[in-house]
Design a protein around this motif. Structure first.
Motif, short mmCIF file in Angstrom:
data_model
loop_
_atom_site.label_atom_id
_atom_site.label_comp_id
_atom_site.label_asym_id
_atom_site.label_seq_id
_atom_site.Cartn_x
_atom_site.Cartn_y
_atom_site.Cartn_z
N ASN A 96 0.80 -1.23 0.00
CA ASN A 96 0.00 0.00 0.00
C ASN A 96 0.83 1.27 0.00
N ARG A 136 -3.31 2.21 -7.02
CA ARG A 136 -3.55 0.78 -7.24
C ARG A 136 -4.83 0.62 -8.06
N GLU A 181 -7.30 -1.16 -7.64
CA GLU A 181 -8.52 -1.26 -6.82
C GLU A 181 -8.89 0.05 -6.16
N HIS A 182 -8.05 1.06 -6.31
CA HIS A 182 -8.35 2.37 -5.72
C HIS A 182 -8.84 3.36 -6.77
N THR A 185 -12.15 3.90 -9.46
CA THR A 185 -13.45 3.38 -9.89
C THR A 185 -13.85 4.08 -11.17
N ARG A 226 -13.73 -10.32 -10.30
CA ARG A 226 -13.27 -8.98 -10.64
C ARG A 226 -12.89 -8.95 -12.10
N ILE A 250 -10.35 -6.51 -14.84
CA ILE A 250 -9.42 -5.40 -14.99
C ILE A 250 -9.82 -4.65 -16.25
N ARG A 304 -9.46 -1.99 -11.35
CA ARG A 304 -10.07 -3.24 -10.91
C ARG A 304 -11.51 -2.93 -10.53
N SER A 305 -12.45 -3.56 -11.20
CA SER A 305 -13.83 -3.25 -10.89
C SER A 305 -14.64 -4.54 -10.85
N PRO A 306 -15.79 -4.51 -10.16
CA PRO A 306 -16.62 -5.72 -10.08
C PRO A 306 -17.10 -6.11 -11.48
#
Ligand SMILES: Nc1ncnc2c1ncn2[C@@H]1O[C@H](COP(=O)(O)OP(=O)(O)O)[C@@H](O)[C@H]1O
Ligand SMILES: [Mg+2]
Lengths: 316, 365
Positions: B223, B281, B283-284, B286, B306, B308, B321-323
């Motif tokens: 992180n 990152r 995942e940070h 959206t 997930r 990419i 990275r998104s659902p």
């Protein structure tokens, strides 16, 4: 175009395989003929040995071997007749030629000299070679490449080229015609070969094995004994055979430097004089016996030798 | 079982510096992972700890004792080699017993300890076999057995899973960690595989070109990477690194990325020149219509629940990275929204992270 084939592309065709086999067989036959002839001559009687045309089929006799190991003297027929009947088969064999055995010949002595000098120098050359090769393989040695080249360069001319200086030096040092002198001489010639061959083998053994032994609590020397040597066995065996073959067969220096005490078999065998010149069956018998140890060790170690000669693809 | 300390450890091979001034403390019982790309000096560092390589300068302390110049045999450290280095001329039993023989352990005890270790590693059925025919996994176990049988002060492992098949590697990864937790010995584990490192380590030290760039728990290294290299090396996909405009004053809370003002954690450090880098990152980030930085979708990589999403922006390619539930298609224009507190800023020239209210002086910077 050829039809479908089940053969791998890497495999040679059956015809080229057959041709290769044929060539090998022909070559083997050609090189075998002199050897076979020597063995046969050793089993002939003197007349058979010099018969013309040469006899391929004959009645085998051990006369050559008897002559090889004995000293004999020719006697008048009257004396022969006065002797008691022969006590052994070899007595009988000798008497047929109007001779009596006066004692053992010097062959056994010469043979023993060959064994002492051949094996002694081989042991020494392999021992020194292994240690030197290990050092060159594993440690930072100043001027390593130059030293290795120097060691190799001792092999660049035939050893006999330095015969005269060595002859003089040996006379001054009192090494002429001594076992020690011959052992040192053959060791000197062989050690360069041993260093180079063995360095190749030891280079092939990954350092990690010794390092594992070092962290497992062993000293450098112990690691060498317990981990490196067992893995260098093959290479050591191959090197030893090469050294032995050289020392065993060496003729020129033996002829030059030895005459009595330390004379080896090679200069002795060709001068076995018999009735009317050279005693060919005795020479054949001596040569046959002389070849045996090398044949024995080569056959014994042939697996190692094959792997040894084709080193490079040894492991990994 | 002891603490290992490296103080200003330095190793040069002629002109080439393999390890530069490394300072590390490996606490007792820790599972410590040295992570870095091939050729960065991991093995050299490990070999110096083991005593197989003598440092050019610096000190190595083992349980408080200076062992810098002590020979390997006297350090009581076990080493698991990259290719295991099982003695090929001995069977499995003898390989296991070999370290005990050097210590003069009585025969009866050797037998019980070999049996013990064989049981622990489930290699009892292999004891009489030569090591030549063993599979990679079995070799691995024998190598581990040979290391733990001596109950050494520390274990050093040099990419011990590198020679195994991928699927087997995961299994061994787990086993290794379990074994460590059971034996509890200080372990230094070398790998170039960041996934392996993240999965096993108590502490990861990231190395590059002979330098230790950062040492910390996996979450911290992940992180709060201390340098651009760490940010790029760890994580799959790696952290997005976007050029940002400097200069930045201490206290700044926005960074300009190709015209978009992105909110960032308030900076403690300033940056005097123009070349800043924003790190985020996947995942940070959206996908959002309100996003200030806009771009169009280049493609989508599915990874289970997930996905990419790869977005081409004026600042470069960004991975998000998104659902799976978010449906996007190639060519579509999207906006990117950044989670402010997770963002990092770097100085492009020194390659170091700037301190902010979220990032204390990370690593050894
Ligand atoms: N004995 C040596 N002599 C010269 N260079 C070496 C030696 N050992 C390692 N190196 C060099 O040091 C660097 C680091 O090597 P190493 O520690 O093995 O890296 P890693 O294990 O991280 O892949 C490499 O560039 C390598 O070429
Ligand atoms: Mg390495």
């Amino acid at each position: 175009m050829s039809g479908p084939s089940t053969r791998s592309v890497l495999e040679p065709s059956p015809w080229s395989q057959r041709l290769a086999a044929l060539l090998v067989i022909v070559y083997a036959l050609i090189t075998m003929i002199p050897l076979v002839w020597i063995v046969l001559t050793g089993l002939k009687t003197p007349p058979d040995a010099i018969a013309y045309p040469p006899k391929v089929f004959f009645e085998p006799s051990l006369e050559g071997y008897v002559n090889l190991f004995t000293a004999r003297s020719r006697q008048a027929p009257e004396y022969m007749a006065s002797l008691p009947p022969p006590t052994s088969w070899y007595d009988e064999l000798v008497r047929k030629r109007n001779m009596v055995i006066t004692g053992p010949s010097r062959f056994a002595e010469r043979y023993l000299n060959s064994v002492i000098i051949g094996f002694g120098s081989t042991f020494l050359a392999v021992f020194l070679g292994t240690i030197a090769a290990y050092g060159f393989s594993r440690f930072k040695v100043p001027l390593k490449d130059d030293l290795l080249f120097f060691i190799l360069s001792t092999r660049m001319m035939p050893p006999i080229a330095v015969a005269v200086p060595i002859f003089l030096m040996y006379r001054v040092l009192g090494l002429s015609d001594t076992h020690l002198g011959m052992i040192l001489l053959y060791t000197m010639v062989n050690v360069s070969l041993a260093v180079w061959l063995l360095k190749g083998f030891i280079d092939e053994i990954p350092m990690e094995y010794e390092e594992a032994a070092l962290v497992d609590g062993y000293s450098r020397m112990q690691a060498f004994w317990k981990v490196v040597l067992p893995q260098a066995k093959t290479g050591i065996a191959a090197t030893a055979i090469f050294c032995l073959i050289f020392a065993w067969n060496e003729y020129a220096f033996a002829l030059l430097l030895t005459s009595g005490e330390a004379q080896t078999a090679p200069p002795f065998i060709p001068i076995i004089i018999g009735e009317g010149g050279l005693d060919w069956p005795a020479v054949g018998a001596g040569t046959t016996l002389f070849l045996l140890p090398i044949v024995f060790f080569t056959v014994l170690l042939r697996k190692h030798l094959l792997r040894g000669i084709t080193f490079g693809a040894v492991r990994k | 079982m002891s603490e290992i300390r490296l103080e200003n450890l330095h190793k040069a091979f002629d002109d080439f510096v393999a390890v530069r001034d490394a300072n590390l403390t490996i606490a007792e019982g820790q599972f410590f992972v040295l992570l870095g790309p091939s050729g960065c000096g991991k093995t050299t560092t490990l070999r110096m700890i083991a005593g197989l390589e003598i440092p050019t300068s610096g000190r190595i302390l083992l349980a408080g004792e200076d062992v810098t110049n002590r020979r390997a045999a006297a350090r009581d450290i076990a080493f698991v080699f990259q290719l295991f280095a099982l003695y090929p001329h001995m069977n499995v039993r003898r390989n296991l017993a070999f370290p005990l023989i050097s210590q003069g352990v009585p025969r009866a005890e050797i037998r019980t300890r070999v049996a013990e270790v064989a049981r622990l590693l489930r290699i009892e059925h292999l004891l009489a076999l030569p090591v030549r025919g063993l599979t990679g996994g079995d070799r691995q176990r024998v190598a581990l057995g040979r290391a733990i049988i001596r109950r050494p002060k520390a274990f050093l492992m040099d990419e011990p899973l590198g020679a195994l098949d991928a699927e087997f590697r995961e299994l061994m990864c787990e086993e290794l960690r379990l074994l460590h937790d059971r034996v509890g010995a200080t372990t230094v584990y070398v790998t170039h595989d960041q996934v392996e490192a993240m999965a096993m380590a108590d502490v990861i030290a990231v190395m590059n070109q002979g330098e230790v760039l950062q040492a910390g728990p996996p979450s911290e290294v992940y992180n709060r990477p201390a340098t651009l290299f760490v940010a790029d090396f760890i994580g799959s996909p790696a952290m997005n690194l976007l050029p940002a405009m400097g200069p930045l004053a201490p206290g700044a809370d926005h960074a300009r990325v190709s015209g978009a003002e992105i909110a960032i954690p308030r900076l403690r450090d300033g940056l005097a020149h123009e070349e800043a880098v924003l790190g985020a990152r996947p995942e940070h980030i959206t996908l959002s219509d309100n996003g200030l930085l806009r771009g169009h979708v280049f493609g989508v990589e599915y990874t289970g629940v997930r996905q990419i999403v790869v977005v081409d922006t004026p600042a470069g390619r960004v991975r998000v990275r998104s659902p799976n539930t978010v449906r996007v298609s190639a060519g579509e224009t999207v906006g990117l929204e950044f989670s402010k507190d997770a963002l990092m800023l770097f100085d492009r020239r020194s390659e170091r992270a700037l301190r902010s209210e979220q990032v204390q002086g990370a690593g050894n910077g």
